[in-house]
Design a protein around this motif. Structure first.
Motif, PDB file in Angstrom:
ATOM      1  N   ALA A  93       0.845  -1.187   0.000  1.00  0.00           N
ATOM      2  CA  ALA A  93       0.000   0.000   0.000  1.00  0.00           C
ATOM      3  C   ALA A  93       0.884   1.240   0.000  1.00  0.00           C
ATOM      4  O   ALA A  93       2.101   1.158   0.215  1.00  0.00           O
ATOM      5  N   ASN A  96      -1.240   7.199   1.892  1.00  0.00           N
ATOM      6  CA  ASN A  96      -2.454   8.013   1.859  1.00  0.00           C
ATOM      7  C   ASN A  96      -2.882   8.241   0.426  1.00  0.00           C
ATOM      8  O   ASN A  96      -2.116   7.996  -0.519  1.00  0.00           O
ATOM      9  N   SER A 173       0.118  -3.831   3.031  1.00  0.00           N
ATOM     10  CA  SER A 173      -1.308  -3.530   2.919  1.00  0.00           C
ATOM     11  C   SER A 173      -1.954  -3.481   4.306  1.00  0.00           C
ATOM     12  O   SER A 173      -1.535  -4.166   5.237  1.00  0.00           O
ATOM     13  N   ARG A 175      -5.949  -2.639   6.498  1.00  0.00           N
ATOM     14  CA  ARG A 175      -7.401  -2.552   6.416  1.00  0.00           C
ATOM     15  C   ARG A 175      -7.915  -1.374   7.237  1.00  0.00           C
ATOM     16  O   ARG A 175      -7.281  -0.966   8.219  1.00  0.00           O
ATOM     17  N   MET A 176      -9.057  -0.852   6.814  1.00  0.00           N
ATOM     18  CA  MET A 176      -9.605   0.339   7.436  1.00  0.00           C
ATOM     19  C   MET A 176     -11.124   0.224   7.553  1.00  0.00           C
ATOM     20  O   MET A 176     -11.754  -0.644   6.928  1.00  0.00           O
ATOM     21  N   LEU A 222      -7.917   3.094  11.046  1.00  0.00           N
ATOM     22  CA  LEU A 222      -7.275   1.792  10.904  1.00  0.00           C
ATOM     23  C   LEU A 222      -8.128   0.737  11.601  1.00  0.00           C
ATOM     24  O   LEU A 222      -8.848   1.043  12.558  1.00  0.00           O
ATOM     25  N   TRP A 262      -7.389  -0.573   2.365  1.00  0.00           N
ATOM     26  CA  TRP A 262      -6.960   0.827   2.389  1.00  0.00           C
ATOM     27  C   TRP A 262      -7.368   1.594   1.127  1.00  0.00           C
ATOM     28  O   TRP A 262      -7.819   2.731   1.211  1.00  0.00           O
ATOM     29  N   LEU A 266      -9.516   5.078   1.847  1.00  0.00           N
ATOM     30  CA  LEU A 266      -8.817   6.356   1.919  1.00  0.00           C
ATOM     31  C   LEU A 266      -9.387   7.420   0.981  1.00  0.00           C
ATOM     32  O   LEU A 266      -9.532   8.577   1.377  1.00  0.00           O
TER      33      LEU A 266
END
Length: 416
Positions: A93, A96, A173, A175-176, A222, A262, A266
């Motif tokens: 990833a 941002n 990577s 996760r969010m 997150l 992500w 984002l």
């Protein structure tokens, strides 16, 4: 040929689509005036030229991951959406993303474009090296080891060369989850602004500055961050929301704390919904985070004249960096973004009043959006501005990469 928003018709006399960097370099060497265009998401003439416009879409579009060094080398014309999909397939990833994933990497970096998060640098913060074609046609690669030349070139406004590639730092990577809160009382927000803006990995406030409440707070957390049920009086939205109150959330990234990758949280808008145009205008002003409460109060004082011109305003944050012309240069910052209705004459008439209200707080305009270039003391705002101007004059003595906006900003007469 027009920009994404349709408010600007480019002045180019010729359009070229080189199929290799060598072909581009030869084109630059023999051209009098030349500029590159990416996704055309700028709202001003920073990328315009009355000479040759180069579109990078025919160049080889490469995304090459180096797992050992945790970097990715990417062609300048590649979009963030395309880059992110390749990275995720390999388990990586970037730190941002901007609100739209459809913008090109080179254009976003050159203009200081950013996402949000008090600890998150702008998109330029990931750059480890940059490939440029100079005005002479010379191809160069600059890395962090090149010091000043690298720091001048990453956020370079297209004035130091045409960007053909970049190397970006990547991370594993992650996760969010995304949650939207509604109706955050203005006074409680201003009294606790640091806590509000640091309440998740990435935070955005959406408002028109009128009324007693901030309409929406977007929290991109997150997976391991605990979800906030309440934030100084704001309450969770009960359905997915679009930043504009009357718009469907169909094209927005998923909310309601649904876990995801992500790249799907984002941005504000989904990768698969590529906007064909944007019937809007944009401005943005970046200033030290410590001045945020006072600056927001100053903008609220203009609400009666501001709100009728606005679709919505977004408040974001960003970490400091070292790039000479980055709006985040050496200051943790808040960014006040204004998405205007397509009323260019009225917006341009109002902008000097808004800029005057923000000037006491050291506001730096986003280079790719609408602002009044003659209204700023650039050397006061950017300590290395004079050095950047010298780099530009030495590297492009004939002004190949210049236009009227850059002449106004850099303040140096270039031979025509």
């Amino acid at each position: 040929m027009k920009n994404w928003a349709g408010n600007l018709e480019y002045a180019s006399a010729d359009i070229q689509r080189p199929e290799s960097v060598a072909e581009l370099a030869a084109l630059v060497a023999r051209s009098g005036r030349i500029k590159a265009l990416g996704s055309r998401h700028s709202f001003n003439t920073v990328g315009d030229t009355d000479g040759v416009h180069v579109l990078l879409e025919a160049l080889p579009q490469q995304v090459d991951l180096d797992r050992d060094r945790k970097t990715v080398r990417v062609s300048g014309g590649v979009s963030y959406g395309a880059l992110c999909r390749v990275l995720e397939k390999s388990g990586f990833a970037i730190h941002n993303l901007a609100s739209l994933p459809h913008i090109s990497v080179a254009g976003a970096v050159q203009t200081g474009t950013h996402g949000s998060g008090v600890n998150n640098p702008s998109l330029a913060g990931a750059v480890e090296s940059i490939d440029l074609v100079r005005a002479s046609g010379e191809q160069v690669t600059l890395t962090r080891a090149d010091g000043d030349e690298f720091l001048a070139s990453v956020v370079g406004l297209g004035a130091l060369g045409i960007v053909t590639g970049l190397e970006l730092a990547v991370r594993p990577s992650f996760r969010m989850r995304q949650r939207v809160l509604e109706d955050l009382p203005w006074e409680r927000a201003l009294e606790n602004l640091d806590a509000v803006l640091s309440s998740a990995y990435s935070v955005s406030l959406f408002t028109d500055y009128a009324g007693e409440n901030i309409s929406q707070v977007w929290l991109k957390a997150l997976d391991e961050e605990p979800p906030l049920q309440e934030l100084f009086g704001a309450t969770p939205a009960q359905r997915p929301r679009h930043p504009l109150p009357d718009m469907s959330a169909e094209n927005c990234t998923l909310q309601l704390d649904e876990p995801g990758l992500w790249l799907d949280r984002l941005p504000h808008f989904r990768h698969e919904f590529t906007p064909s145009k944007g019937e809007e205008l944009q401005s943005e002003f970046i200033l030290p985070l410590a001045h945020a409460p006072a600056a927001l109060r100053a903008v609220r004082a203009l609400a009666d004249r501001l709100a009728p011109l606005l679709f919505v305003s977004e408040v974001r944050t960003g970490a400091a960096d070292e790039f000479w012309l980055s709006p985040f240069y050496r200051q943790q910052s808040v960014a006040l973004h204004f998405t205007w209705k397509p009323l260019q004459r009225e917006v341009e008439a109002f902008l000097p009043e808004l800029e005057a209200a923000l000037q006491p707080f050291g506001a730096r305009p986003h280079w790719g959006k609408l602002f009044s270039p003659d209204g700023y003391d650039w050397e006061k705002l950017y300590p290395r501005f004079a050095d950047f101007r010298s780099f530009a004059a030495a590297g492009d003595p004939e002004g190949k990469f210049r236009n009227s906006l850059l002449d106004s900003i850099l303040g140096v007469a270039v031979p025509r």
